[in-house]
Design an enzyme around this catalytic site. Structure first.
Site, PDB file in Angstrom:
ATOM      1  N   ARG A   1      42.461 -35.925  39.700  1.00 51.80           N
ATOM      2  CA  ARG A   1      42.194 -34.632  39.075  1.00 51.80           C
ATOM      3  C   ARG A   1      43.321 -34.314  38.102  1.00 51.80           C
ATOM      4  O   ARG A   1      44.499 -34.536  38.396  1.00 51.80           O
ATOM      5  CB  ARG A   1      42.096 -33.514  40.131  1.00 51.80           C
ATOM      6  CG  ARG A   1      40.845 -33.576  40.996  1.00 51.80           C
ATOM      7  CD  ARG A   1      39.584 -33.281  40.187  1.00 51.80           C
ATOM      8  NE  ARG A   1      38.376 -33.274  41.008  1.00 51.80           N
ATOM      9  CZ  ARG A   1      37.593 -34.329  41.193  1.00 51.80           C
ATOM     10  NH1 ARG A   1      37.916 -35.484  40.613  1.00 51.80           N
ATOM     11  NH2 ARG A   1      36.510 -34.242  41.939  1.00 51.80           N
TER      12      ARG A   1
ATOM     13  N   GLU B   1      38.243 -30.150  30.870  1.00 51.42           N
ATOM     14  CA  GLU B   1      37.225 -31.178  30.657  1.00 51.42           C
ATOM     15  C   GLU B   1      35.856 -30.537  30.434  1.00 51.42           C
ATOM     16  O   GLU B   1      35.434 -29.720  31.267  1.00 51.42           O
ATOM     17  CB  GLU B   1      37.155 -32.119  31.871  1.00 51.42           C
ATOM     18  CG  GLU B   1      38.420 -32.925  32.076  1.00 51.42           C
ATOM     19  CD  GLU B   1      38.336 -33.834  33.300  1.00 51.42           C
ATOM     20  OE1 GLU B   1      39.261 -34.615  33.501  1.00 51.42           O
ATOM     21  OE2 GLU B   1      37.339 -33.746  34.056  1.00 51.42           O
TER      22      GLU B   1
ATOM     23  N   HIS C   1      37.367 -39.521  31.908  1.00 56.08           N
ATOM     24  CA  HIS C   1      36.832 -39.246  33.243  1.00 56.08           C
ATOM     25  C   HIS C   1      35.635 -40.153  33.565  1.00 56.08           C
ATOM     26  O   HIS C   1      34.581 -39.690  34.037  1.00 56.08           O
ATOM     27  CB  HIS C   1      36.432 -37.780  33.387  1.00 56.08           C
ATOM     28  CG  HIS C   1      36.444 -37.317  34.824  1.00 56.08           C
ATOM     29  ND1 HIS C   1      36.827 -36.052  35.200  1.00 56.08           N
ATOM     30  CD2 HIS C   1      36.110 -37.958  35.992  1.00 56.08           C
ATOM     31  CE1 HIS C   1      36.721 -35.920  36.507  1.00 56.08           C
ATOM     32  NE2 HIS C   1      36.286 -37.072  37.015  1.00 56.08           N
TER      33      HIS C   1
END
Length: 346
Positions: free
Chosen positions: A256, A285, A306
């Site tokens: 994270r 994000e 990601h």
């Protein structure tokens, strides 16, 4: 017979279905888990009919789930008004392991169970970790760019040695977060011939088989993060922790973005406090165009968007596990239920 106003395909690139009857199940952000390459056979067998939305804005959620019995969300926030307004709702499924996008207290208040998916992305994430690690150790990006700009062709030697190349064998890998992912990373690291240090929780005395948090930072050649984001782990790695690391060390984060203080990381990289970093996650994000990390990205920082979790096989396991959760719920069998009480112990 139920008339279904849609093509007779499973998933594909069809995201909006018009049904002539009340929806039983709604997927609010289906576009976050498929590029048209997933099978939804298991989902359709677990419950039917479905309505798949490519994405859903905050203002659209309430209306879209109003008549649903089951709702699925990857990252779309499910708040108290949405839960309270869905009068037929029986189950909330999170299409991820983290579930901070659901108001668990509201779900408990309305007696709606919430479940997540677990372990589906382990292989994908582990492979991504070592891809990043190898890229840092062997300067793949730099050598690839050198060939593209003609540097090899202009070299006097058969192998230009413009960038340092290291082996993983013999190096020390520090693992912060030792759940399923941490265990899997450790196993692969040992196959590469690396020494593995498992970090104890910050500020805690080390248990058998673990090393003190600061000791791991000081001794590791590579550090990889695999812990959840919580109040306790927010900015787990900041200026003080980066200063403890070796100048030759590399930091990797596929967990994270909030685990790292991004301003401190950029300063550490630009000043040569650590050798480099590779991150698959950032705090914002998707990022804005003026995101600090992407605007200032130094040469010793690798950023991927990601996607560590997102192999085709991983995404299919995710959908199939969602289907298992739904089927088990309706058959009164155990499923991956989470509660607000459990969230407080994370």
């Amino acid at each position: 017979m139920i008339r279904r106003d849609r093509p007779s395909i499973a998933c594909g690139m069809i995201f909006y279905h018009n049904w002539s009857i009340e929806m039983r199940a709604v997927f609010l952000d289906f576009g976050s888990v498929t590029r048209g390459d997933m099978s939804c056979v298991a989902l359709e067998q677990a419950i039917s009919p479905w309505q798949y939305y490519h994405d859903s804005s905050e203002s659209e959620v309430l209306e879209r789930i109003r008549e649903a019995e089951v709702i699925v969300s990857n990252k779309v926030f499910i708040d108290h008004p949405a839960i309270a307004g869905a009068k037929h709702l029986k189950l909330i499924c999170v299409a991820a392991t983290g579930y901070n996008n659901v108001d668990l207290a509201a779900a408990d208040e309305c007696n709606i169970p919430v479940c997540n998916v677990r372990g589906y992305a382990t292989s994908s994430v582990v492979q991504h970790v070592f891809m990043l690690m190898l890229n840092l150790a062997r300067h793949f990006v730099d050598y690839h760019a050198l060939v593209k700009r003609g540097g090899w062709q202009a070299s006097r030697f058969f192998c230009p040695l413009d960038f340092d190349i290291q082996e993983l064998s013999g190096k020390t890998l520090g693992i912060i977060g030792y759940g399923d992912l941490g265990h899997a990373v450790a196993n692969v690291a040992q196959a590469f011939g690396m020494q593995v240090l498992i970090a104890e929780h910050k500020g805690k005395p080390p248990r058998p088989g673990r090393a003190a948090f600061d000791e791991v930072l000081q001794q590791s050649d590579f550090i990889t993060l695999h812990c959840p984001l919580s109040r306790e782990t927010q900015h787990l790695i900041s200026g003080m922790e980066l200063e403890l690391m070796k100048p030759s060390a590399y930091l990797i984060n596929t967990s994270r973005g909030g685990l790292i203080n991004e301003t401190d990381l950029l300063q550490s990289l630009s000043q040569g406090q650590i050798a480099g970093a590779a991150i698959d996650v950032i705090q914002e994000e998707p990022p804005s165009m003026d995101n600090l990390i992407l605007r200032q990205r130094p040469d010793n920082l690798i950023v991927t968007p990601h996607v560590a979790w997102a192999s085709r096989e991983s995404r299919q396991r995710l959908l199939d596990q969602l289907a298992d959760n739904i089927e088990n719920f309706f058959q009164h069998k155990p499923f991956n239920q989470i509660t607000s009480a459990a969230s407080k112990t994370k």
